[in-house]
Write an enzyme that holds these catalytic residues in place. Structure first.
Site, PDB file in Angstrom:
ATOM      1  N   HIS A 124      -2.625  -5.473 -11.725  1.00 28.82           N
ATOM      2  CA  HIS A 124      -1.904  -6.002 -10.571  1.00 28.82           C
ATOM      3  C   HIS A 124      -1.880  -7.525 -10.722  1.00 28.82           C
ATOM      4  O   HIS A 124      -2.818  -8.097 -11.275  1.00 28.82           O
ATOM      5  CB  HIS A 124      -2.693  -5.593  -9.321  1.00 28.82           C
ATOM      6  N   GLN A 204      -7.762   0.130  -6.007  1.00 23.30           N
ATOM      7  CA  GLN A 204      -7.160   1.462  -5.874  1.00 23.30           C
ATOM      8  C   GLN A 204      -8.148   2.589  -6.152  1.00 23.30           C
ATOM      9  O   GLN A 204      -7.810   3.753  -5.993  1.00 23.30           O
ATOM     10  CB  GLN A 204      -5.960   1.605  -6.817  1.00 23.30           C
ATOM     11  N   LYS A 227      -7.415  -1.096   2.193  1.00 20.39           N
ATOM     12  CA  LYS A 227      -6.914   0.062   1.448  1.00 20.39           C
ATOM     13  C   LYS A 227      -7.856   1.251   1.573  1.00 20.39           C
ATOM     14  O   LYS A 227      -7.553   2.348   1.132  1.00 20.39           O
ATOM     15  CB  LYS A 227      -6.720  -0.288  -0.028  1.00 20.39           C
TER      16      LYS A 227
HETATM   17  N1  PMP Z   1      -5.473  -5.037  -7.261  1.00 17.35           N
HETATM   18  C1  PMP Z   1      -4.877  -3.862  -7.097  1.00 17.35           C
HETATM   19  C2  PMP Z   1      -5.040  -2.799  -8.153  1.00 17.35           C
HETATM   20  C3  PMP Z   1      -4.125  -3.615  -5.955  1.00 17.35           C
HETATM   21  O1  PMP Z   1      -3.522  -2.435  -5.790  1.00 17.35           O
HETATM   22  C4  PMP Z   1      -4.009  -4.624  -4.972  1.00 17.35           C
HETATM   23  C5  PMP Z   1      -3.198  -4.424  -3.699  1.00 17.35           C
HETATM   24  N2  PMP Z   1      -1.931  -3.886  -3.913  1.00 17.35           N
HETATM   25  C6  PMP Z   1      -4.654  -5.830  -5.184  1.00 17.35           C
HETATM   26  C7  PMP Z   1      -5.377  -6.003  -6.337  1.00 17.35           C
HETATM   27  C8  PMP Z   1      -4.582  -6.953  -4.195  1.00 17.35           C
HETATM   28  O2  PMP Z   1      -5.244  -6.612  -3.025  1.00 17.35           O
HETATM   29  P1  PMP Z   1      -5.153  -7.529  -1.719  1.00 17.35           P
HETATM   30  O3  PMP Z   1      -3.682  -7.765  -1.497  1.00 17.35           O
HETATM   31  O4  PMP Z   1      -5.758  -6.717  -0.651  1.00 17.35           O
HETATM   32  O5  PMP Z   1      -5.878  -8.797  -2.020  1.00 17.35           O
END
Ligand code: PMP
Length: 419
Positions: A124, A204, A227
Site C-alpha cells: 500500500h 489488512q 479496520k
Molecule cells: N496498509 C494497508 C495494507 C492498508 O490497507 C491501509 C489502509 N487502506 C493502510 C496501510 C493505511 O492505513 P491508514 O489509512 O489507516 O493509515
C-alpha cells in the site's frame, strides 16, 4: 463462541440498518474501514461520560482513572496480538502514522547512502512512499520484490532480494488489493538470518486472523484500529522491546519528558510515552480494546471460516458474470477480499452500478498503483468482507452484476483512474 459471525451479529452494528434509497445497504468496503459494533460505540460514550480526563498529568482521581483505563486498553491490545510486554504497544493515529514514525526514527538512524530497503511489490502507498522518500533523501535504494502472476510474493523471491546492503525490510502481511497472505514468518526468518530487521504492515491482516507478533517474530508490526472495528484515529505500533526502547522521540512535546530546564539537555521518558507526544486518543484506545474483546467473543476460527465461505461465494458470483475475472487467487488463503475486473467495463462503472443497487465497494487502484499496474488493468473492483456480511448479500452482488454494462467512465475516460 458467544456469537456467530453473519446474520446474528448484524443487530450489533447500528449503521447496517441504513438504506441506500429504497434498498438496504450492502457494505462491502471493509478493507477501507469496518463498521463499529455497539460495544465499541458504547465504550467511547461511556469513557466520555464517566472517565474523561487527561492522562498522566493530573493528581486527582479522575485523571488517575483515565490513566488506568488507557493503560488497560494497552494491555488488552498487548494480549490480542500476543506481545510480551505492554510497553511494546505504542498508540499512534494509524498505520500510515506508524510507518512514518518508523521511517523518521528507526529508518533514518539505520540508513546511509548506498544502503538498501527491501519492500514487496504489493505494498500500500502507506508502506511504500515513506520508505521511498527516506531512500531518496539519504541516497539509499528501494528494492521491490515483484509478485508472481497470481499476486504472491514467495519466501524464496524475498530471500533472493536480501543482500549485504539491505539494512531493513518492510512487508505487508496481507495485500489490501487481492487479500494475498505473505509468508511473513518465513520472510522474517530469512531476514533475521542476515540480521535485517523487518517492519510488517498488518493493516489488512489484523481484522481477519489472530495475529501473534511473537510467533511471526516481527520486529515492528503496525495496524489501524478503524479496520478492525475500532474507532478512526487510533492505531498500533508494536515493536520488539529492545528496538522500540532504543528509538529517539519522533514528535516532542508534552508527555515525552522527565524534566526540562533551559540549561540542561532534555531528558525523555521511556517508551511508550516517549513516542506518544501530546494528549493521546484515549477514547480511541478504549474503543479499540472493546473491538478486540468483541472479536474474541466471536472467535477467530469462526471469523476465518466465515471469510472462507464469503470469499468462495463471491468468487463463484464473479465467475458467473459474463466477461468478469478474478484477479489473483483469493480462495487460496481467504482474507476477506475478492478483486475482479469486468473486461470492457471500467471499474468505476462497475462500482457505480453496484452503488445503484445499494452495494458499497471500492473500485480503482486501492492506493497500490504500482501493484495494480502489474496486472495490466486500470483498476479492480474490490469486494471486502466483515463479520456481519452474509451469503445473501453476495447473492445481491451476483444479481446486480448480471446487469452491469459500460457507462460514463468506460465511454468518456476508458483508461482514467485516480485512487
Ligand atoms: N496498509 C494497508 C495494507 C492498508 O490497507 C491501509 C489502509 N487502506 C493502510 C496501510 C493505511 O492505513 P491508514 O489509512 O489507516 O493509515
Amino acid at each position: 463462541n458467544l456469537v456467530a459471525p453473519g446474520e446474528s451479529v448484524r443487530p450489533d452494528f447500528p449503521i447496517l440498518a441504513t438504506r441506500v434509497g429504497p434498498r438496504p445497504l450492502v457494505y462491502l468496503d471493509n478493507a477501507a474501514t469496518a463498521q463499529k459494533p455497539r460495544r465499541v460505540l458504547d465504550a467511547i460514550t461511556d469513557h466520555y461520560t464517566g472517565a474523561n480526563a487527561n492522562v498522566g498529568r493530573g493528581y486527582y482521581q479522575l485523571s488517575h482513572l483515565a490513566t488506568d483505563v488507557y493503560e488497560q486498553a494497552r494491555a488488552t491490545v498487548q494480549h490480542a496480538i500476543n506481545a510480551e510486554h505492554a510497553d511494546e504497544v505504542v498508540f499512534v493515529p494509524g498505520t500510515t502514522a506508524a510507518v512514518n514514525l518508523l521511517v523518521d526514527t528507526f529508518g533514518r538512524d539505520r540508513l546511509r547512502a548506498g544502503d538498501q530497503v527491501v519492500v514487496t511489490g504489493m505494498e500500500h502507498n502507506s508502506n511504500l512512499l515513506p520508505w521511498r522518500r527516506l531512500c531518496e533523501s539519504v541516497g539509499a535504494e528501494l528494492v521491490l520484490v515483484a509478485a508472481d502472476d497470481r499476486g504472491r510474493v514467495t519466501g524464496e523471491a524475498f530471500d533472493a532480494a536480501l543482500g549485504p546492503k539491505t539494512r531493513l525490510a518492510a512487508v505487508t502481511h496481507v495485500s489490501n488489493v487481492l487479500g494475498t497472505v505473505n509468508p511473513v514468518r518465513d520472510m522474517v526468518a530469512s531476514a533475521h538470518r542476515r540480521d535485517i530487521p523487518v517492519v510488517v504492515d498488518g493493516a489488512q491482516a489484523v481484522p481477519h486472523r489472530q495475529v501473534d507478533v511473537r510467533e511471526l517474530d516481527a520486529d515492528f508490526y503496525v495496524f489501524s484500529g478503524h479496520k478492525v472495528y475500532g474507532p478512526m484515529g487510533i492505531g498500533v505500533l508494536y515493536g520488539r522491546r529492545e528496538l522500540l526502547h532504543a528509538l529517539q522521540p519522533y514528535q516532542v512535546g508534552g508527555g515525552t519528558v522527565k524534566g526540562v530546564s533551559l540549561t540542561e539537555p532534555v531528558r525523555y521518558v521511556p517508551v511508550p510515552a516517549r513516542l506518544e507526544a501530546g494528549t493521546p486518543h484515549i477514547p480511541g484506545a478504549v474503543g479499540l480494546a472493546a473491538a478486540f474483546e468483541y472479536l474474541a467473543d466471536i472467535g477467530w476460527d469462526a471469523i476465518r471460516a466465515h471469510d472462507d465461505t464469503l470469499v468462495r461465494a463471491a468468487v463463484a458470483a464473479v465467475l458467473d458474470t459474463p466477461d468478469a475475472r478474478v484477479v489473483g487467487d483469493p480462495a487460496a488463503d481467504p482474507s476477506g477480499i475478492v478483486s475482479f475486473v469486468v473486461d470492457g467495463i471500467h471499474p468505476y462503472d462497475v462500482g457505480g452500478h453496484l452503488d445503484a443497487h445499494g452495494i458499497a465497494v471500492r473500485s480503482g487502484v486501492h492506493c497500490a498503483n504500482t501493484f495494480v499496474d502489474t496486472f495490466g488493468v486500470v483498476g479492480t473492483v474490490r469486494l471486502s468482507f466483515g463479520v456481519y456480511n452474509t451469503e445473501a448479500e453476495v447473492a445481491v452482488v451476483r444479481e446486480a452484476l448480471s446487469t452491469v454494462k459500460p457507462g460514463f467512465w468506460t465511454a468518456e475516460h476508458p483508461t482514467e483512474r485516480f485512487l
